[in-house]
Design an enzyme around this catalytic site. Structure first.
Site, mmCIF file in Angstrom:
data_model
loop_
_atom_site.group_PDB
_atom_site.id
_atom_site.type_symbol
_atom_site.label_atom_id
_atom_site.label_comp_id
_atom_site.label_asym_id
_atom_site.label_seq_id
_atom_site.Cartn_x
_atom_site.Cartn_y
_atom_site.Cartn_z
ATOM 1 N N TYR A 135 7.091 -36.805 35.944
ATOM 2 C CA TYR A 135 6.068 -35.762 35.943
ATOM 3 C C TYR A 135 4.997 -36.247 36.903
ATOM 4 O O TYR A 135 4.511 -37.371 36.779
ATOM 5 C CB TYR A 135 5.463 -35.593 34.545
ATOM 6 C CG TYR A 135 6.258 -34.717 33.621
ATOM 7 C CD1 TYR A 135 6.704 -33.461 34.028
ATOM 8 C CD2 TYR A 135 6.545 -35.126 32.318
ATOM 9 C CE1 TYR A 135 7.428 -32.645 33.174
ATOM 10 C CE2 TYR A 135 7.265 -34.308 31.447
ATOM 11 C CZ TYR A 135 7.703 -33.067 31.895
ATOM 12 O OH TYR A 135 8.409 -32.269 31.053
ATOM 13 N N ASP A 163 9.894 -27.721 37.261
ATOM 14 C CA ASP A 163 9.820 -26.443 36.527
ATOM 15 C C ASP A 163 8.703 -26.431 35.499
ATOM 16 O O ASP A 163 8.687 -25.604 34.601
ATOM 17 C CB ASP A 163 11.161 -26.126 35.847
ATOM 18 C CG ASP A 163 11.599 -27.208 34.864
ATOM 19 O OD1 ASP A 163 10.783 -28.094 34.534
ATOM 20 O OD2 ASP A 163 12.760 -27.156 34.419
ATOM 21 N N HIS A 252 14.921 -26.509 31.791
ATOM 22 C CA HIS A 252 14.199 -27.393 30.887
ATOM 23 C C HIS A 252 14.618 -27.149 29.424
ATOM 24 O O HIS A 252 13.800 -27.184 28.509
ATOM 25 C CB HIS A 252 12.689 -27.156 31.044
ATOM 26 C CG HIS A 252 11.830 -28.379 30.879
ATOM 27 N ND1 HIS A 252 11.173 -28.966 31.924
ATOM 28 C CD2 HIS A 252 11.503 -29.117 29.796
ATOM 29 C CE1 HIS A 252 10.450 -29.997 31.488
ATOM 30 N NE2 HIS A 252 10.655 -30.108 30.189
#
Ligand SMILES: Cc1cc2nc3c(=O)[nH]c(=O)nc-3n(C[C@H](O)[C@H](O)[C@H](O)COP(=O)(O)O)c2cc1C
Length: 391
Positions: A135, A163, A252
């Site tokens: 991230y 995403d 995800h």
């Protein structure tokens, strides 16, 4: 609780975990975005693909090993990144490290793991390969430090999650007030825990991340770069043009944009376009979401995926039974894989190809099929292990 041997497939672990897990942990692992339409579609989509098996092929010996980003693996799945492993088991993500070693598959380490990154790397044995999920932090110096540390420690792939500029609304999770310890990277930091685990751990993620950042990542690391969360063919083409080594077609696990299409459906859209351009071997394409059976893995490979990621099933197996649970889940997939490769008429994964599947139903976003009343009335339904134990 049913004994481990009563779990015969990956869904069985989910049924057991639902009964035995702490409510907040179950809420965090099981939740999807909004109405959870995409989460359910991920699994349903596989039911719209049917096989066109070959016959009279010598399938005495079956080899379903393959390579992923240059690493030889026993079976074409990897353990995808899922945050907060210790919610399900006090040992956390190192359980996946051990199971992945035993079954010779790759583990992707999440940025928001409960164990520290180094603990998870230290748990690897010998030449075991691990990847890193990233991230991207608003503070790029922090991001650079994390990436370069991962490379120095021997990570063999950098999966940048693309995403999640904002985390999806996961209402099951939001309703449960999160009181557990969060991720290791944020220990000591102030987090708002009033809206579930996901919101508590995600505040640092940079919503300004864009294609312009890709050359920067390429300048700070030699690890292969893979974009995780690509959802349409135009972006796969752009990823190839940007020079990355792979993409994961993923929504995800249905936790971000509700009504995003399943990875398997996007794969069926992507590969014909790449083949037309002669680009099908320019990057490795992975999918994740809803993979629960070896037939799902086989369908993905037939359509051109190099491999698939599996998330929740391993979390549930770990939460219910610890390492032996994850070990059994992986072994069940291997057993299913051997049988189904044989039945489809392929002795190795390079023989899997689009002619072996009928995908005509895939782009239909309804699940209505004619109701088979007579047949259903006499059908003896499968039951979960819990119910079996009561007998
Ligand atoms: C509890 C949970 C936590 C997750 N955490 C992350 C994460 O931190 N980073 C990420 O890129 N994806 C994360 N994912 C998404 C997974 O990597 C993967 O895309 C998804 O779980 C695949 O679907 P499946 O669970 O149906 O196999 C998470 C998924 C779950 C279920």
């Amino acid at each position: 609780m049913p004994i481990l041997e009563q779990c015969y497939n990956l869904m069985d672990f989910e049924a057991v975990a639902r009964n035995v897990m702490k409510k907040t942990a179950w809420a965090y692992y099981s939740s999807g975005a909004d109405d959870e339409i995409t989460m359910r579609e991920n699994h349903t989509a596989f039911h719209k693909i049917w096989f066109r098996p070959r016959i009279l092929v010598d399938v005495e010996k079956i080899d379903f090993s393959t390579t992923m980003l240059g690493t030889k693996v026993d079976i074409p799945f990897y353990v995808t990144a899922t945050a907060l492993g210790k919610l399900g088991n006090p040992e956390g993500e190192v359980i996946f490290t051990k199971a992945a070693k035993k079954h010779n598959v790759v583990q992707m380490i999440p940025t928001l793991a409960s164990c520290s990154f180094d603990e998870i790397m230290d748990a690897a044995q010998g030449d075991q390969v691990q990847w890193m999920q990233l991230y991207v932090n608003k503070d790029r110096e922090i991001t650079k430090k994390i990436v370069q540390h991962a490379e120095k420690r021997g990570c063999k792939g950098l999966f940048i999650t693309v995403d999640a500029p904002q985390l999806g609304r996961r209402e099951k999770d939001m309703r449960s007030k999160f009181t557990d310890v969060g991720s290791n990277v944020q220990s000591g930091a102030q987090t708002d825990n009033s809206q579930g685990a996901a919101r508590a751990i995600s505040s640092f993620i940079d919503p300004a991340l864009s294609w312009k950042d890709i050359p920067w990542f390429q300048s700070i690391t030699k690890m292969p770069i893979i974009l995780k969360g690509v959802q349409r063919v135009e972006d796969v083409i752009r990823a190839i043009e940007a020079g990355v080594q792979g993409v994961v077609l993923s929504n995800h696990g249905g936790r971000q944009l509700d009504f995003a299409r399943s990875g398997i459906e996007v794969l069926a859209e992507v590969m014909p376009v790449l083949r037309e351009r002669g680009w099908e071997n320019r990057i490795e394409i992975y999918i994740d979401g809803g993979v629960r059976r070896a037939t799902d893995i086989i369908k993905a490979l037939c359509l051109g995926a190099k491999g698939v990621g599996i998330g929740r099933p391993f979390l549930y197996a770990m939460s219910a039974y610890g390492l032996p649970g994850v070990d059994r889940a992986m072994q069940l997939l291997k057993d299913e894989m051997e049988m189904n490769m044989r039945l489809i008429g392929c002795s190795s994964v390079d023989q899997l190809n689009p002619t072996l599947v009928d995908t005509r139903g895939l782009s239909t976003h309804t699940t209505s099929v004619p109701v088979d009343n007579l047949g259903m009335a006499i059908y003896d339904p499968l039951v979960n292990p819990k119910e079996k134990a009561k007998l």
